[in-house]
Design a protein around this motif. Structure first.
Motif, PDB file in Angstrom:
ATOM      1  N   ALA A  93       0.815  -1.213   0.000  1.00 39.13           N
ATOM      2  CA  ALA A  93       0.000   0.000   0.000  1.00 39.13           C
ATOM      3  C   ALA A  93       0.856   1.273   0.000  1.00 39.13           C
ATOM      4  N   LYS A  94       2.002   1.209   0.677  1.00 41.19           N
ATOM      5  CA  LYS A  94       2.869   2.402   0.732  1.00 41.19           C
ATOM      6  C   LYS A  94       3.394   2.755  -0.660  1.00 41.19           C
ATOM      7  N   ASN A  95       3.735   1.743  -1.432  1.00 44.10           N
ATOM      8  CA  ASN A  95       4.170   1.936  -2.820  1.00 44.10           C
ATOM      9  C   ASN A  95       3.013   1.531  -3.742  1.00 44.10           C
ATOM     10  N   PHE A  96       1.977   2.347  -3.714  1.00 47.32           N
ATOM     11  CA  PHE A  96       0.698   2.027  -4.362  1.00 47.32           C
ATOM     12  C   PHE A  96       0.869   1.837  -5.867  1.00 47.32           C
TER      13      PHE A  96
END
Length: 246
Positions: A93-96
């Motif tokens: 999710a952080k690197n969507f």
């Protein structure tokens, strides 16, 4: 050959759509099977010689338009089942992954606009439109940002268009399946409680649509549990969902 009614099914070459094809064909309906897999469509036609097949990608508006033109001689589509879809997860999710998100939204939601544009005009008074969504919209699940958002959009579309189609005598059915064994769910790496076969899902949809129900959800052991979770404080159901998804 005289048919009971005509039904068009998108995503008919695998999973729930394929099982729906068999369910309706064996029940004496004129089936219009839509999908990308031309080999499977050809194989189905050998089993059901009266089957009408349309090969197109739901994310390609021009192909949808061409498919609609190909069935100009069909006077009415009594039941329009919008089932085609894809399920992919956002693993970081952080690197969507915007490209993946866009693909899922286009496949599961945006495509419905064109499918409705080209096929809904053929649904007559007394007809039905069926949206196959997901019980994942009842509660948020980890990694489901793309899939859940797309299906939440399907829910709103179905519930909204129902209001506009009712005066025209057209019924709308929204379907919330739980975990169904399909090629898509075969890739899942987490626990899937109360898993049903695609044939079981197709039979429940067939019977529910025949009864002209507005809303179908199954298996109720799962969907009712999710609805109960939704009433709990957020901190509690979030922990429960994380454990269930582990």
């Amino acid at each position: 050959m005289s048919f009971t009614k005509t039904v068009l099914i998108t995503g008919a070459t695998s999973g729930i759509g394929e099982s729906l094809l068999h369910q309706y064909a064996r029940a004496g309906y004129q089936v219009i099977a839509c999908g990308r897999n031309t080999l499977k469509l050809d194989a189905f036609k050998k089993v059901y010689p009266t089957l009408i097949t349309l090969a197109f990608d739901v994310t390609n508006p021009e192909q949808i338009s061409d498919a609609a033109t190909a069935i100009n001689t069909i006077e009415a589509i009594d039941i329009l089942i919008l089932n085609a879809g894809d399920c992919r997860y956002i693993d970081d999710a952080k690197n969507f992954d915007g490209k993946l998100f866009n693909h899922v939204i286009n496949t599961n939601l945006s495509s419905l606009g064109y499918l409705l544009q080209y096929f809904l005009p053929k649904v007559p008074q007394g007809g039905q439109v069926v949206f196959v969504s997901s019980s994942a919209t009842i509660l948020p699940f980890p990694r489901s940002e793309a899939y859940g958002a797309s299906k939440a959009g399907v829910d709103y579309l179905a519930n909204s268009i129902r209001l506009d189609l009712q005066p025209q005598g057209i019924d709308t059915t929204l379907v919330h399946p739980g975990f169904i064994k399909t090629p898509l769910t075969d890739k899942n790496d987490f626990n899937m409680p109360f898993l049903l076969s695609s044939n079981e899902a197709a039979l429940r949809i067939f019977n529910g649509v025949k009864a002209r129900k507005n809303y179908l959800h199954f298996p109720k052991r799962l969907t009712l549990l999710l609805k109960i979770f939704a009433f709990l404080p957020a901190a509690i159901w979030q922990q429960l969902i994380k454990k269930r998804s582990a």
